[in-house]
Design an enzyme around this catalytic site. Structure first.
Site, short mmCIF file in Angstrom:
data_model
loop_
_atom_site.label_atom_id
_atom_site.label_comp_id
_atom_site.label_asym_id
_atom_site.label_seq_id
_atom_site.Cartn_x
_atom_site.Cartn_y
_atom_site.Cartn_z
N PHE A 7 -8.34 6.88 -8.21
CA PHE A 7 -7.29 6.17 -7.47
C PHE A 7 -6.65 5.11 -8.39
O PHE A 7 -7.35 4.43 -9.14
CB PHE A 7 -7.92 5.51 -6.24
CG PHE A 7 -6.93 4.92 -5.30
CD1 PHE A 7 -6.13 5.71 -4.49
CD2 PHE A 7 -6.79 3.54 -5.22
CE1 PHE A 7 -5.23 5.14 -3.62
CE2 PHE A 7 -5.88 2.97 -4.34
CZ PHE A 7 -5.09 3.77 -3.55
N ASP A 84 -16.84 3.05 -6.23
CA ASP A 84 -15.81 2.83 -5.21
C ASP A 84 -16.20 3.70 -4.02
O ASP A 84 -16.23 4.93 -4.13
CB ASP A 84 -14.43 3.21 -5.75
CG ASP A 84 -13.32 2.88 -4.76
OD1 ASP A 84 -13.60 2.87 -3.54
OD2 ASP A 84 -12.19 2.65 -5.20
N TYR A 109 -10.98 0.29 6.04
CA TYR A 109 -9.95 0.83 6.94
C TYR A 109 -9.82 2.34 6.88
O TYR A 109 -8.92 2.89 7.47
CB TYR A 109 -8.59 0.18 6.67
CG TYR A 109 -8.06 0.33 5.27
CD1 TYR A 109 -7.42 1.50 4.88
CD2 TYR A 109 -8.20 -0.68 4.35
CE1 TYR A 109 -6.94 1.65 3.60
CE2 TYR A 109 -7.73 -0.55 3.07
CZ TYR A 109 -7.10 0.62 2.70
OH TYR A 109 -6.62 0.75 1.43
N LYS A 110 -10.72 3.01 6.18
CA LYS A 110 -10.66 4.47 6.21
C LYS A 110 -11.66 4.95 7.25
O LYS A 110 -11.39 4.82 8.44
CB LYS A 110 -10.87 5.02 4.82
CG LYS A 110 -9.62 4.78 3.98
CD LYS A 110 -9.75 4.99 2.52
CE LYS A 110 -8.42 4.60 1.87
NZ LYS A 110 -8.57 4.27 0.46
N ARG A 259 -3.41 16.36 1.63
CA ARG A 259 -4.77 15.90 1.91
C ARG A 259 -4.95 15.77 3.42
O ARG A 259 -4.18 15.10 4.09
CB ARG A 259 -5.01 14.55 1.23
CG ARG A 259 -6.44 14.07 1.39
CD ARG A 259 -6.64 12.75 0.69
NE ARG A 259 -5.95 11.67 1.38
CZ ARG A 259 -5.99 10.39 1.00
NH1 ARG A 259 -6.67 10.04 -0.08
NH2 ARG A 259 -5.35 9.47 1.66
C1 LIG Z 1 -7.92 3.20 -0.26
C2 LIG Z 1 -8.59 3.06 -1.56
C3 LIG Z 1 -8.73 1.82 -2.18
C4 LIG Z 1 -8.17 0.52 -1.61
O1 LIG Z 1 -6.80 0.46 -1.59
P1 LIG Z 1 -6.09 -0.91 -1.12
O2 LIG Z 1 -4.72 -0.50 -0.71
O3 LIG Z 1 -6.12 -1.78 -2.31
O4 LIG Z 1 -6.90 -1.45 0.01
C5 LIG Z 1 -9.43 1.75 -3.36
N1 LIG Z 1 -9.95 2.84 -3.94
C6 LIG Z 1 -9.82 4.05 -3.38
C7 LIG Z 1 -10.44 5.24 -4.05
C8 LIG Z 1 -9.13 4.21 -2.19
O5 LIG Z 1 -8.99 5.42 -1.65
#
Ligand SMILES: *Cc1c(COP(=O)(O)O)cnc(C)c1O
Length: 299
Positions: A7, A84, A109-110, A259
């Site tokens: 990411f 992560d 938040y996921k 996805r």
């Molecule tokens: C969602 C996500 C984040 C966090 O993203 P923010 O928008 O900064 O909260 C970090 N790493 C991964 C792999 C993600 O999917």
């Protein structure tokens, strides 16, 4: 060292820190649709590497890494692993202490359902807590918080990683979300995720292959988190058409991935069926052709 396929934030933060400190941010590049191999990681490591940043569940392919095996391999080279957990927490069982993990970060938040803007979290193995310092020196992490002294001297323990007042409203929203996961039990959540993912892959194979769709995730359910990716040359426009006309909200991911996230707590098997059925319709009548080709910003 980081995964060139990871990411963006994970990569950018490391690159930024390395640039500031005159260090080298090295890359290893995992295969796009499957997990980073231990042999590939091993070949990229040497004793110059201090830290390896990896996602337990890959944000695009959903590939799930073997946490204990990666920790052991990296530790043998004298480096730390920072996991992560953004796509893993709340979706796969994560045993940080049992796997001897050093460091982890993630968002709530996921699969933890905290909603956009919900707080992030971090984990630091106890033995590292007093030796590691965080770059943002804020009053909240100070040993004597209300002394307001001249020098920053961080408190012992994990609280030193706090910088300022926590976002209390969004933390309040995470709490009931965590309660629900606790009630369900992450092992049962995982069992349903395996079944949902397998069901989605079977439908994709059966219905979508003839429309040029291919699975872009590991095939074995045990090798994935709770999402799958499909590839199609028009993935962006298909994604738009699905959201606008079929009430199916997926994510487009570069270069040509659709996805599909299936949070087990509230995704039903009938919904997976309906989503795949609507995807088949959008592809077969080429409804996506009415949408612009150029990807927009966040969807
Ligand atoms: C969602 C996500 C984040 C966090 O993203 P923010 O928008 O900064 O909260 C970090 N790493 C991964 C792999 C993600 O999917």
């Amino acid at each position: 060292m980081f995964d060139a396929q990871d990411f963006p934030t994970d990569r950018y933060i490391l690159q930024g820190l390395a640039e500031k400190r005159g260090l080298t941010a090295r890359q290893v590049s995992s295969p796009m649709d499957t997990a980073l191999g231990l042999d590939q990681l091993g070949a990229a490591l040497d004793d110059d590497v201090a830290l390896v940043v990896l996602s337990l569940v890959h944000y695009r392919s959903g590939a799930l890494l073997d946490m204990a095996a990666v920790n052991e391999l990296v530790r043998a080279h004298g480096a730390l692993v920072l996991w992560d957990l953004s796509h893993a927490v709340g979706s796969v069982p994560v045993d940080l202490s049992g796997t001897g993990s050093d460091l982890a970060v993630g968002c709530t938040y996921k699969y933890l359902n905290g909603g956009p803007g919900a707080p992030a979290f971090l984990y630091v193995r106890r033995e590292l807590q007093s030796t590691l310092r965080q770059p943002v020196w804020g009053w909240y992490g100070q040993r004597d918080q209300f002394h307001f002294g001249d020098a920053y001297e961080p408190v012992d323990g994990v609280e030193r990683f706090l910088a300022g007042t926590p976002p209390v409203l969004s933390m309040a929203a995470v709490e009931p979300a965590l309660d629900v996961i606790e009630q369900a039990g992450v092992r049962r959540v995982r069992a349903k995720a395996l079944a949902l993912g397998d069901f989605a892959v079977r439908l994709a194979d059966a219905w979508l292959t003839e429309h040029g769709v291919r699975l872009a995730s590991p095939r074995g359910p045990e090798q994935r988190g709770s999402h799958i990716s499909l590839t199609h040359p028009e993935a962006w426009r298909v994604c738009r058409a699905l959201a606008a006309e079929a009430a199916v909200v997926c994510d487009y991911r570069v270069p040509d991935r659709l996805r599909i996230g299936m949070p087990p707590l509230y995704t039903r098997f009938t919904e997976v069926w309906d989503a795949m059925d609507r995807l088949r319709d959008v592809l077969s009548d080429r409804r996506y052709e009415r949408y612009p080709r150029t990807p927009a910003r966040v969807t």
